[in-house]
Design a protein around this motif. Sequence first.
Motif, PDB file in Angstrom:
ATOM      1  N   ASN A   1      13.455   4.608   1.228  1.00  0.00           N
ATOM      2  CA  ASN A   1      14.777   4.258   0.707  1.00  0.00           C
ATOM      3  C   ASN A   1      15.809   5.304   1.099  1.00  0.00           C
ATOM      4  O   ASN A   1      16.927   4.969   1.492  1.00  0.00           O
ATOM      5  CB  ASN A   1      14.738   4.096  -0.814  1.00  0.00           C
ATOM      6  N   ARG A   2      15.428   6.579   1.004  1.00  0.00           N
ATOM      7  CA  ARG A   2      16.339   7.660   1.372  1.00  0.00           C
ATOM      8  C   ARG A   2      16.689   7.569   2.856  1.00  0.00           C
ATOM      9  O   ARG A   2      17.847   7.719   3.229  1.00  0.00           O
ATOM     10  CB  ARG A   2      15.708   9.009   1.050  1.00  0.00           C
ATOM     11  N   ARG A   3      15.695   7.297   3.696  1.00  0.00           N
ATOM     12  CA  ARG A   3      15.947   7.188   5.143  1.00  0.00           C
ATOM     13  C   ARG A   3      16.882   6.031   5.432  1.00  0.00           C
ATOM     14  O   ARG A   3      17.764   6.121   6.269  1.00  0.00           O
ATOM     15  CB  ARG A   3      14.635   7.020   5.906  1.00  0.00           C
ATOM     16  N   PHE A   4      16.688   4.920   4.714  1.00  0.00           N
ATOM     17  CA  PHE A   4      17.538   3.736   4.917  1.00  0.00           C
ATOM     18  C   PHE A   4      18.970   4.044   4.488  1.00  0.00           C
ATOM     19  O   PHE A   4      19.920   3.682   5.171  1.00  0.00           O
ATOM     20  CB  PHE A   4      16.979   2.546   4.137  1.00  0.00           C
TER      21      PHE A   4
ATOM     22  N   ARG B   1       0.810  -1.219   0.000  1.00  0.00           N
ATOM     23  CA  ARG B   1       0.000   0.000   0.000  1.00  0.00           C
ATOM     24  C   ARG B   1       0.851   1.279   0.000  1.00  0.00           C
ATOM     25  O   ARG B   1       0.343   2.364  -0.207  1.00  0.00           O
ATOM     26  CB  ARG B   1      -0.933   0.004   1.206  1.00  0.00           C
ATOM     27  N   ILE B   2       2.145   1.161   0.227  1.00  0.00           N
ATOM     28  CA  ILE B   2       3.016   2.334   0.260  1.00  0.00           C
ATOM     29  C   ILE B   2       3.087   2.942  -1.142  1.00  0.00           C
ATOM     30  O   ILE B   2       3.270   2.227  -2.130  1.00  0.00           O
ATOM     31  CB  ILE B   2       4.429   1.962   0.762  1.00  0.00           C
ATOM     32  N   THR B   3       2.946   4.258  -1.210  1.00  0.00           N
ATOM     33  CA  THR B   3       2.986   4.956  -2.500  1.00  0.00           C
ATOM     34  C   THR B   3       4.421   4.970  -3.036  1.00  0.00           C
ATOM     35  O   THR B   3       5.380   4.790  -2.274  1.00  0.00           O
ATOM     36  CB  THR B   3       2.503   6.408  -2.360  1.00  0.00           C
ATOM     37  N   PRO B   4       4.586   5.241  -4.326  1.00  0.00           N
ATOM     38  CA  PRO B   4       5.941   5.391  -4.870  1.00  0.00           C
ATOM     39  C   PRO B   4       6.739   6.480  -4.127  1.00  0.00           C
ATOM     40  O   PRO B   4       7.925   6.298  -3.846  1.00  0.00           O
ATOM     41  CB  PRO B   4       5.701   5.768  -6.330  1.00  0.00           C
ATOM     42  N   ARG B   5       6.085   7.587  -3.784  1.00  0.00           N
ATOM     43  CA  ARG B   5       6.762   8.637  -3.022  1.00  0.00           C
ATOM     44  C   ARG B   5       7.189   8.111  -1.650  1.00  0.00           C
ATOM     45  O   ARG B   5       8.297   8.376  -1.186  1.00  0.00           O
ATOM     46  CB  ARG B   5       5.850   9.849  -2.865  1.00  0.00           C
TER      47      ARG B   5
END
Length: 112
Positions: A101-104, A91-95
């Motif tokens: 990913n950026r946080r990881f 359910r997570i949006t592409p944004r």
Amino acid sequence: MSPAAQLDSEILESLQGVLDPEVGISIVDLGLVYTAVQHPEAIEVAVTLTTRACPLGPAIVDTIHDALAKRFPKARLDIRLVWTPVWNSDRITPRGRALLNRRFEEAPHVPL
């Protein structure tokens, strides 16, 4: 009504600033908003959490209420916490995926 028809863009915009406190990403981008509908005199929102064990549910619902009351001051607000269907990461949006990913990537790497 199709799922997309149940997600009013004006309501979603109002909720974009409501963050999941543990993840730091919008509940909209995490796909936690299941219903967001404007009726003539009311706003109807159904949200879920990533897990039933989340102790922050009441705080998130309060933040949703505050965000909607600011945007729709005369509307009755019907905010429900729901558990069906069970949330999953699809359910997570592409944004939202890009933000995760950026946080990881920015997280400190600890050698094992």
